[in-house]
Structure formats: structure tokens, C-alpha cells
Motif scaffolding. Structure first.
Motif, mmCIF file in Angstrom:
data_model
loop_
_atom_site.group_PDB
_atom_site.id
_atom_site.type_symbol
_atom_site.label_atom_id
_atom_site.label_comp_id
_atom_site.label_asym_id
_atom_site.label_seq_id
_atom_site.Cartn_x
_atom_site.Cartn_y
_atom_site.Cartn_z
ATOM 1 N N LEU A 298 -25.638 -28.594 -2.198
ATOM 2 C CA LEU A 298 -24.825 -27.710 -3.678
ATOM 3 C C LEU A 298 -26.396 -26.949 -3.802
ATOM 4 O O LEU A 298 -27.339 -27.713 -4.228
ATOM 5 C CB LEU A 298 -24.205 -28.853 -4.788
ATOM 6 C CG LEU A 298 -24.277 -27.854 -5.544
ATOM 7 C CD1 LEU A 298 -22.948 -26.722 -5.517
ATOM 8 C CD2 LEU A 298 -23.703 -28.640 -7.406
ATOM 9 N N VAL A 299 -26.373 -25.811 -3.621
ATOM 10 C CA VAL A 299 -27.841 -24.880 -4.044
ATOM 11 C C VAL A 299 -27.412 -25.307 -6.311
ATOM 12 O O VAL A 299 -28.380 -25.108 -6.197
ATOM 13 C CB VAL A 299 -28.398 -23.304 -3.431
ATOM 14 C CG1 VAL A 299 -28.604 -23.057 -4.045
ATOM 15 C CG2 VAL A 299 -27.680 -23.689 -2.480
ATOM 16 N N ALA A 300 -26.267 -24.435 -5.978
ATOM 17 C CA ALA A 300 -25.756 -23.913 -8.363
ATOM 18 C C ALA A 300 -24.934 -23.614 -7.926
ATOM 19 O O ALA A 300 -23.373 -23.614 -7.522
ATOM 20 C CB ALA A 300 -26.705 -22.932 -8.393
ATOM 21 N N SER A 301 -24.302 -24.037 -9.363
ATOM 22 C CA SER A 301 -23.285 -23.773 -9.893
ATOM 23 C C SER A 301 -22.890 -22.569 -11.227
ATOM 24 O O SER A 301 -24.016 -22.961 -12.420
ATOM 25 C CB SER A 301 -22.360 -25.001 -10.464
ATOM 26 O OG SER A 301 -23.341 -26.189 -11.217
ATOM 27 N N PHE A 302 -21.927 -21.578 -11.343
ATOM 28 C CA PHE A 302 -21.996 -20.716 -11.996
ATOM 29 C C PHE A 302 -20.990 -20.750 -12.917
ATOM 30 O O PHE A 302 -20.047 -21.255 -12.770
ATOM 31 C CB PHE A 302 -22.637 -19.808 -11.915
ATOM 32 C CG PHE A 302 -23.986 -19.139 -11.039
ATOM 33 C CD1 PHE A 302 -25.019 -19.654 -11.853
ATOM 34 C CD2 PHE A 302 -23.737 -19.902 -9.507
ATOM 35 C CE1 PHE A 302 -26.366 -19.248 -10.936
ATOM 36 C CE2 PHE A 302 -24.832 -19.276 -8.935
ATOM 37 C CZ PHE A 302 -26.293 -19.705 -9.724
ATOM 38 N N PRO A 303 -20.610 -20.731 -14.340
ATOM 39 C CA PRO A 303 -19.881 -20.436 -15.482
ATOM 40 C C PRO A 303 -18.357 -19.662 -15.164
ATOM 41 O O PRO A 303 -19.096 -18.284 -15.868
ATOM 42 C CB PRO A 303 -20.146 -21.165 -16.596
ATOM 43 C CG PRO A 303 -21.539 -20.173 -16.133
ATOM 44 C CD PRO A 303 -21.773 -20.562 -15.618
ATOM 45 N N GLY A 304 -18.390 -18.718 -13.469
ATOM 46 C CA GLY A 304 -17.803 -17.733 -13.765
ATOM 47 C C GLY A 304 -18.791 -16.873 -12.438
ATOM 48 O O GLY A 304 -19.828 -17.117 -12.197
ATOM 49 N N VAL A 305 -18.553 -15.656 -12.703
ATOM 50 C CA VAL A 305 -19.031 -14.864 -11.711
ATOM 51 C C VAL A 305 -20.952 -14.066 -12.170
ATOM 52 O O VAL A 305 -20.286 -13.526 -13.823
ATOM 53 C CB VAL A 305 -17.826 -13.576 -11.326
ATOM 54 C CG1 VAL A 305 -18.476 -12.515 -10.133
ATOM 55 C CG2 VAL A 305 -16.980 -13.821 -10.465
ATOM 56 N N ARG A 306 -21.529 -14.368 -11.894
ATOM 57 C CA ARG A 306 -22.956 -13.471 -12.068
ATOM 58 C C ARG A 306 -23.937 -13.378 -11.039
ATOM 59 O O ARG A 306 -24.332 -14.338 -10.134
ATOM 60 C CB ARG A 306 -23.680 -14.819 -12.463
ATOM 61 C CG ARG A 306 -23.456 -15.589 -13.596
ATOM 62 C CD ARG A 306 -23.244 -15.597 -15.152
ATOM 63 N NE ARG A 306 -23.363 -16.127 -15.999
ATOM 64 C CZ ARG A 306 -21.487 -16.210 -16.879
ATOM 65 N NH1 ARG A 306 -20.428 -15.766 -16.299
ATOM 66 N NH2 ARG A 306 -21.548 -16.514 -18.216
ATOM 67 N N PRO A 307 -23.636 -12.016 -10.542
ATOM 68 C CA PRO A 307 -23.931 -11.443 -9.433
ATOM 69 C C PRO A 307 -25.273 -11.684 -9.717
ATOM 70 O O PRO A 307 -26.032 -11.444 -8.271
ATOM 71 C CB PRO A 307 -23.175 -10.123 -9.953
ATOM 72 C CG PRO A 307 -21.897 -10.355 -10.464
ATOM 73 C CD PRO A 307 -22.552 -11.606 -11.456
ATOM 74 N N ALA A 308 -26.075 -11.117 -10.889
ATOM 75 C CA ALA A 308 -27.272 -11.500 -10.300
ATOM 76 C C ALA A 308 -28.234 -12.877 -9.956
ATOM 77 O O ALA A 308 -29.186 -13.135 -9.162
ATOM 78 C CB ALA A 308 -28.214 -11.076 -11.453
#
Length: 531
Positions: free
Chosen positions: A495-505
Motif C-alpha cells: 500500500l502506498v496511500a489511502s485517500f477519503p475520496g477522489v483527490r487527483p493532486a
């Protein structure tokens, strides 16, 4: 670009060449042997779930035909059962036990089916030269040949010629453990279950015996030998076999002795795993195996880690940061495993009555040993690259899920854009990042319209704009993740990272860090030495 040169055609070298081929990278495998494997049922390997899954992705058919997945694990001490673990579910996945010659043969068969791989037998390396554009390797055999490659990887075992030609030191400890080994066909009271018996009550049992099943009622038995013990004679080994079978079965059952041997375990770690365009992997880079830890497991993890990085550089241009990360991640992980084993060995193998009678000592020791044999805890769990140089550091808006950054992801069911439903592990090893959206209710989506539903159009656009190839997947659920969580996963499943929704940047920033930044215009200097 020239092919990658892989020196050594054992399981690690063959697996590396196949992993490269799956990512459209050609390779030349230099094998100093004739290519014929001697069948030895006393020489087997145990693959943990992650490495077994990797080998399955490489189309190694012998795993299904000649490997055995245990359904349970039993620990005995003296005459009492201390622990019984049922294996095969998501919480306790089953290791795979297979003869090493069968594994190697299966990988060779897979290599023969790949046009990207050239396997050359009876080719012993005797010189290696590097320059700014590639490597040149000379072999001797029936003919003397110069080979040209983009990179070279030494997978040529404990006495690695590549390591010696690179002038890399290989310090460590000799004969950390020795085991008398026998492969035999018989019936034991625990079909398809592995067994660890400490302090068995019969005279020839020694301190510890392990029994591991293979198909067709074949078992591998290992007796831990005392330090500096005498040679194991055939008569002494037969006595061990008969006494052990009688101790477990009440009387000695009929048995067929198939193969015997003595297995000696060393602990060593190469000072460097990379010198410019040359790398070490497998036993050429490290030796371990005491307390049930898996040496071949670590070698296959080396191959999995290095393959996608070499493939990215091969296709997209030089990235010193990406190639340096192989040594930073893998050497650090194996060094930690060796430290853990060295710290535990005096506790488990030291003499004295005090440790025997301390409250809970026997159970604590059993847990440590079980960890090593089953691939759990500090002795056996899959590596976590917490301090990887490929980490993007603190990326705003990240959320925590059931997998920490740098750890292997859970093998959840996923849906691809074409509607294919599969396991997440089956999408690994293809040289591309995986972007996984957690979306409950995926199973009832209309496949014709699912890419236009909810956040999918925006996420698909963000994935297509990433600086490295990526595949978009959807899962019904992921441990510890809420709806619309987006996971970014490396090609080797960490796993690299996890985000709460779509965060293109933020997604772009994390993906750019994983590839080591933009490719350099030209290769730079040497990597730093490791103390």
C-alpha cells in the motif's frame, strides 16, 4: 534497450526472469548447470501465501500438482499438545510445501513458454564489466561468450560469483542450526497437518522435531541437532525415524524411506545489494532460515520487488531513486528478520532449567516458533516498507485503513472496468500501479453503466493522468475503509496511500513518489555504501 542478464537459474533467478517477461522486459538467464534437477524429497521449501501467490502468477503448474497446502498446524511439548491452528481461511492462510526440484522444474517449464527469456545452460560467469550504457558479462563453458545487457542480477546462490566480482563482503554466522532430514512415505495421526514437537519423551528425539506433509502420504521430518554434534550415520538416522514414528503412533508403522540428508543453516547478509547496474538477490544477497524462517520466501520477495523497478526503468528511462529503493527496502527488511532470529535464538535454544519452568515460558516459546513456521510475527510476516524512499511522506487528506502504508494489501475481491471479478493479488506483477475504489454495492451495478456512476468518471480521469501506468479497480469493501476510500497500491502489492475520496493532486503526488520521480536524462553515479 538490451535485455536484463540474470545469473543463476534457481527458483529466484527463474522467478525474476518470468516476472520481467510479464512486464515485457526480455532477459538472458545464465545457468552454469546442465539444467537437469535431481529429485530430492528431503530438500523441500515452504512458501508463505504471498510468495505462493507470486509463483502462481508466473504460471508454475507444479504448485497444483506436487505441492501440499496444510490444513492445520500442531505444536506438542513432551507428551502434551500445546497449540492447534486450523489453516486455510482468511485469518490463517495455509503455507504451501513443495519439493524444491519440482518448483524449479515448474518454473523452467514456464520459462520455456516465454519468448522474452533466453535460458543458456553450462555458462559460468567469470568476468563482469559496467559502463554508462549497460553491462557486459563473459561466460565460459562449451564456448566462451560475451553477453550484453542493460542490468545484471546475481541470483547465483551463497557462493555467488557476481557478488565476488563486485567485491561485496558477505559477513555473518556459520551453522546457526543443523538438522537431520528424512523424507518417507507413511501414515501419521495428523493427515495434511504440519507438526512441531519440542522435547519429545524418547531418547533419540532431541530438542525439536518437525513433520511437514507432502502429497501421496510423503512426509519430511527434521530433527534439530545439538551444536557441534557428530556426523549423522545411517544407523543413527534409522533409529531416529523408528523411535519418532513409534512415539507418535504407539508403534512403528510401515514406512518407506525415500531420501535423507543434513540441512545446515547459515545467517549472512551482503553489505551492498546494488553496485551501479548490478544487483544481488536471493541467497547471493542473504542467508537465513533458523526457527522456521523462509530463505526462499525472502528471495522471491527480492525478485518481486526488483522486477517492477527494473521494468519501469527499462521502459521509461533511468531513475536512480527507484533502483536505490530495492536495496533500501529489501536489505532493511531481511536485516530485521535476521536480527529478530538472532535475538530469539538464545531464548529458545539456550540451556538452563530457569527458562523451562518460568510461568508461560513454554507457550511463549511455542508462539515464537509458530510465527516463524507459519509466516507470522517478526520472524515470518510479510515485510512492511515503513521507511521506503519511495514514500511520499505526509500527503494531506490521507486516511487510515486496516493496512498501514508500506504493508501488503489485503487480498480482497475486485472488479475491473471490463466487469471481470477476481482477487486483488491476481492483478499484481504487471508493472502498473493499482488504484482501488471502495464502493459498497458494486456487485449489483450494471456493468454497462458502472464507469459513469458516482465518483467513477472523476476517478477514472485522475487515474489516466497519473505519471505511471495504472489500473482502476473497484471493491465492495476493504478492512478498515469506509465507502469511497481510494487506495493506491504498488505493482508488488504494498500500500502506498489511502485517500477519503477522489483527490487527483494527492494521488498524482503519491504515484510520482512511487516511480522515484521523473526519469533522469542519464544515469548518475554509484549508490552509497551500507555499513
Amino acid at each position: 534497450m538490451d535485455p536484463v542478464i540474470v545469473v543463476g537459474a534457481g527458483p529466484v533467478g527463474l522467478a525474476l526472469s518470468l516476472a520481467l517477461a510479464q512486464q515485457q522486459v526480455p532477459s538472458i538467464v545464465l545457468d552454469e548447470t546442465t539444467g537437469k534437477e535431481e529429485p530430492r524429497l528431503a530438500r523441500t521449501v515452504v512458501l508463505r501465501p504471498d510468495t505462493a501467490a507470486m509463483v502462481e502468477r508466473l504460471d508454475c503448474a507444479t504448485l497444483r500438482d506436487e505441492g501440499s497446502r496444510w490444513i492445520g498446524w500442531r505444536s506438542l511439548r513432551r507428551k502434551q499438545e500445546v497449540r492447534h491452528v486450523v489453516l486455510g481461511d482468511d485469518d490463517s492462510p495455509a503455507p504451501l510445501h513443495i519439493p524444491q526440484h519440482a518448483l524449479t522444474r515448474g518454473l523452467r517449464d514456464a520459462v520455456a513458454a516465454r519468448d522474452e527469456i533466453t535460458l543458456v545452460t553450462e555458462s559460468r560467469v567469470d568476468s563482469l564489466e559496467q559502463d554508462a550504457d549497460g553491462v557486459t558479462v563473459h561466460t565460459r563453458g562449451p564456448e566462451a561468450v560475451w553477453w550484453r545487457g542493460s542490468h545484471v542480477v546475481g541470483c547465483d546462490g551463497a557462493r555467488s560469483t557476481v557478488r565476488k566480482l563486485l567485491g561485496i563482503r558477505f559477513p555473518g554466522r556459520t551453522a546457526v542450526e543443523r538438522h537431520a532430514v528424512a523424507a518417507l512415505r507413511t501414515e501419521l495421526p495428523w493427515p495434511d497437518e504440519a507438526l512441531l514437537h519440542r522435547s519429545p519423551p524418547w531418547r533419540t528425539g532431541g530438542e525439536e522435531i518437525t513433520a511437514r506433509p507432502l502429497p501421496d502420504d510423503v512426509w519430511r521430518l527434521d530433527w534439530l541437532l545439538p551444536p557441534r554434534s557428530e556426523l549423522v550415520t545411517p544407523d543413527a538416522l534409522i533409529n531416529r525415524v523408528r523411535d519418532t514414528l513409534a512415539g507418535w503412533c504407539g508403534e512403528t508403522p510401515p514406512y518407506e524411506l525415500i531420501d535423507t540428508g543434513v540441512h545446515t543453516i547459515h545467517h549472512r547478509l551482503a553489505r551492498r545489494w546494488r553496485v551501479d547496474r548490478a544487483f544481488l538477490a536471493g541467497d547471493a544477497a542473504h542467508l537465513l532460515g533458523a526457527l522456521g524462517t523462509g530463505s526462499l520466501d525472502e528471495g522471491l520477495r527480492d525478485a518481486d520487488n526488483l522486477a517492477w523497478k527494473l521494468a519501469h526503468v527499462w521502459h521509461h528511462g533511468p531513475s536512480e531513486a527507484l533502483l536505490d529503493s530495492y536495496q533500501a527496502e529489501r536489505r532493511t527488511s531481511v536485516a530485521g528478520r535476521l536480527r529478530a532470529a538472532d535475538q530469539v535464538l538464545p531464548i529458545l535454544r539456550g540451556g538452563g532449567a530457569l527458562r523451562t519452568y518460568l510461568p508461560g515460558a513454554a507457550r511463549g516459546h511455542d508462539i515464537l516458533l509458530t510465527d516463524g513456521h507459519l509466516g507470522q510475527g517478526p520472524l515470518g510476516a510479510s515485510p512492511v516498507y515503513r521507511h521506503s524512499p519511495l514514500s511520499s511522506g505526509h500527503v494531506p487528506e490521507q486516511v487510515l485503513v486496516g493496512t498501514e502504508a508500506g504493508a501488503p494489501v489485503s487480498d480482497v475481491r475486485v472488479t475491473a472496468p471490463d466487469g471481470t471479478v477476481t482477487r486483488l493479488r491476481d492483478r499484481l506483477g504487471r508493472g502498473r500501479l493499482l488504484v482501488v475504489l471502495v464502493a459498497p454495492g458494486t456487485g449489483v451495478w450494471d456493468r454497462r453503466h458502472w464507469q459513469s456512476a458516482g465518483v467513477m468518471p472523476r476517478l477514472a480521469g485522475a487515474v489516466s493522468a497519473l505519471p505511471a501506468r495504472a489500473e482502476l479497480l473497484v471493491t465492495e469493501s476493504y478492512p478498515g475503509a469506509s465507502a469511497h476510500t481510494v487506495l493506491l497500491v504498488r505493482p508488488d502489492g504494498h500500500l502506498v496511500a489511502s485517500f477519503p475520496g477522489v483527490r487527483p493532486a494527492e494521488l498524482y503526488e503519491a504515484a510520482d513518489a512511487v516511480r522515484g520521480g521523473a526519469p533522469a536524462a542519464a544515469p548518475s553515479g554509484r549508490t552509497a555504501d551500507v555499513n
